[in-house]
Scaffold this active site. Sequence first.
Site, mmCIF file in Angstrom:
data_model
loop_
_atom_site.group_PDB
_atom_site.id
_atom_site.type_symbol
_atom_site.label_atom_id
_atom_site.label_comp_id
_atom_site.label_asym_id
_atom_site.label_seq_id
_atom_site.Cartn_x
_atom_site.Cartn_y
_atom_site.Cartn_z
ATOM 1 N N LYS A 103 28.247 -3.607 13.094
ATOM 2 C CA LYS A 103 28.777 -2.487 13.872
ATOM 3 C C LYS A 103 30.076 -1.986 13.243
ATOM 4 C CE LYS A 103 30.428 -1.396 18.504
ATOM 5 N NZ LYS A 103 30.544 -1.783 19.897
ATOM 6 N N GLU B 182 32.209 -12.558 7.624
ATOM 7 C CA GLU B 182 30.996 -13.255 7.201
ATOM 8 C C GLU B 182 29.993 -12.291 6.578
ATOM 9 O OE1 GLU B 182 32.494 -13.466 10.162
ATOM 10 O OE2 GLU B 182 32.242 -15.444 11.080
ATOM 11 N N GLY C 23 27.979 -4.927 20.581
ATOM 12 C CA GLY C 23 27.277 -5.703 19.547
ATOM 13 C C GLY C 23 26.147 -6.543 20.118
ATOM 14 N N ARG C 24 26.417 -7.257 21.221
ATOM 15 C CA ARG C 24 25.392 -8.164 21.764
ATOM 16 C C ARG C 24 24.337 -7.432 22.581
ATOM 17 N NH1 ARG C 24 30.461 -8.975 23.427
ATOM 18 N NH2 ARG C 24 31.019 -8.680 25.607
ATOM 19 N N GLU D 245 29.514 -14.569 25.688
ATOM 20 C CA GLU D 245 30.526 -13.647 25.160
ATOM 21 C C GLU D 245 30.852 -12.580 26.211
ATOM 22 O OE1 GLU D 245 31.096 -12.649 20.625
ATOM 23 O OE2 GLU D 245 29.935 -11.075 21.462
ATOM 24 N N HIS E 11 11.191 -34.002 24.763
ATOM 25 C CA HIS E 11 11.368 -35.234 23.980
ATOM 26 C C HIS E 11 12.797 -35.343 23.461
ATOM 27 C CE1 HIS E 11 7.051 -36.040 24.119
ATOM 28 N NE2 HIS E 11 6.971 -34.713 24.172
ATOM 29 N N LYS F 269 39.737 -15.780 14.398
ATOM 30 C CA LYS F 269 39.530 -14.986 13.178
ATOM 31 C C LYS F 269 40.856 -14.775 12.468
ATOM 32 C CE LYS F 269 35.831 -11.995 14.973
ATOM 33 N NZ LYS F 269 35.463 -10.619 15.285
HETATM 34 O O1 F6P Z 1 32.061 -12.437 17.317
HETATM 35 C C1 F6P Z 1 32.507 -11.207 17.730
HETATM 36 C C2 F6P Z 1 31.634 -10.058 17.336
HETATM 37 O O2 F6P Z 1 32.423 -8.930 17.415
HETATM 38 C C3 F6P Z 1 30.380 -9.899 18.194
HETATM 39 O O3 F6P Z 1 30.639 -9.318 19.419
HETATM 40 C C4 F6P Z 1 29.511 -9.087 17.306
HETATM 41 O O4 F6P Z 1 28.182 -9.068 17.719
HETATM 42 C C5 F6P Z 1 29.742 -9.801 15.999
HETATM 43 O O5 F6P Z 1 31.118 -10.156 16.022
HETATM 44 C C6 F6P Z 1 29.416 -9.018 14.756
HETATM 45 O O6 F6P Z 1 30.158 -7.828 14.654
HETATM 46 P P1 F6P Z 1 29.736 -6.670 13.679
HETATM 47 O O7 F6P Z 1 28.405 -6.168 14.076
HETATM 48 O O8 F6P Z 1 30.804 -5.642 13.804
HETATM 49 O O9 F6P Z 1 29.682 -7.239 12.283
#
Ligand code: F6P
Length: 547
Positions: free
Chosen positions: A207, A213, A268-269, A354, A385, A513
């Site tokens: 987003k 990452e 995002g979620r 979240e 199990h 972060k």
């Molecule tokens: O972990 C926080 C967060 O902002 C989530 O809400 C989101 O889904 C994820 O990081 C990834 O964010 P982006 O889509 O901006 O890479």
Amino acid sequence: MHRINPTSTPAWKELESLSNELSNKHLVDIVSTHTRKFKYEANLKDFRLNYMRNHLDDRVLDAFERLFDQTKLAEAIEDQFNGKKINETEGRAVLHTALRKNTNTPFILDGENISKQIEGVLSQMEHFSNGVIKGDLKGYSGKLFTDIVNIGIGGSDLGPLMVYEALNAYRKRGLKAHFVSNVDGSHLARTLQEINPETTLFIVASKTFTTQETMANAHSAREWFLSNGGALKDIELHFAALSTNIPAAEDFGIHSSKIFGFWDWVGGRYSVWSAIGLSLCCTLGYETFEKMLRGAEEMDEHFRHSTLRENIPMLLAAIGIWYTNFMKYTSHAILPYDQNLSRLAAYLQQADMESNGKSVDRNGEKVNYETGTILWGEPGTNGQHAFYQLMHQGTPKITSDFLASANTHYPLGNQHELLLANFLAQPQALMHGLSKEQVQLNMAKEGKDQNRIKQLTPYRTFEGNRPSNILIYSLLDPIQVGRIIAMYEHKIFVQGCVWNIYSYDQWGVELGKKIATQVLDEMVSGGTPNSDPITTRLIQNLQALRQ
Ligand code: F6P
């Protein structure tokens, strides 16, 4: 949005007093009263909730109706669907429901017709994914794409990953999706071992297009592509981006025709319904994705227009609040008896924890009641199990949702019947348990002597009295998957409304972060030592162990 402390409402007090009474009763006794036999079911066509095995009765449901009324839930629902900026701490509307609304009626938000924008991106997704599947779009050497690598994390990973697993039976011409999320290089490196650069499409899903990452993995994937036969000019064939940050995607080198936008009013979620679903369109087909949107839309309508006793998401929310705030249960298990839903619990962990993992209310005050749910789970029968021992005989008080499909895409002998038998047996065992007398009788039949019977009885007795919700549907198809996700989204929303918290921000993820950036500086370039001496010591220890 209203800012009502739920504990100040008369309905909350009623529920407290009802919980004092009902928490002292065994579930078997509550369920067997003839006034409630075979009540407590709610349906959306062939999607069914049975919530009979819970410590509640009509008085509890009536009190929840009043609680929802007194916390102004109906207004909050309309505010959300109508695009009010209910995500007040980020100044945003929350309109994932608009992404799945099949309508020609314009929806104006801040002067823009967002229906038109949504339609535009959907048709771009349709066109592109058809191109990938039919072969109009090919890799640099003229070969068809065989593998799609979605690089993203959190909402930009878990939604498509969960749905891809759920709907694997719908895959087109063997197209395979891979999901790379972890900044641990092992994740990408292991995926790269399985793919060929000539036939791989990378989708960078973020987003913000700034997430550490995702950016690290996207850059490594790009380098791998360039050092394994791909040329700079080929990037435009092999990389696409899904983002609200178009300039950043362009800076990465992605061609504007391969950038699929979405908007800040999609959390995002809650973004699997947006361009974030592109990997699904490219592997399962656009029509499958479209059906999932329709399933979710049905759940939206059901949620918006049904009364509590018919309203599946609202009932699940009420039951969750009942056990969390009144009966003092500590966690909730998601137990799909469906291997295809193997990532459902992981997906819902982000969606729920979240969203509702907050301790400050909408007045900026620390809450004086529990919020949020510790959510976890694995598919049945595997979980049986592993952790079911604790569910049956452990001290933590756990609620659970059992899910199963009446039919299967993968019939093998009588395995589906075996699966369903286990799905039905476990909630029954959790509720009934096994009495001391029955245990002793069983052991006598096994021929055990009296001493051994006496010794083993306490260990082999099950208290029972453990509640559960049962969700069944005819077949795990795109419509049902859309319904399941939307159902849980609305459950989360209702709980956030009652708990008087902001469900759509996530400030709690920021601190870690920020510290990671400082720690990296200290680790790599010996920057200013961290203010926490324990971290500095651990850095030194790790450095000593590094080769
Ligand atoms: O972990 C926080 C967060 O902002 C989530 O809400 C989101 O889904 C994820 O990081 C990834 O964010 P982006 O889509 O901006 O890479």
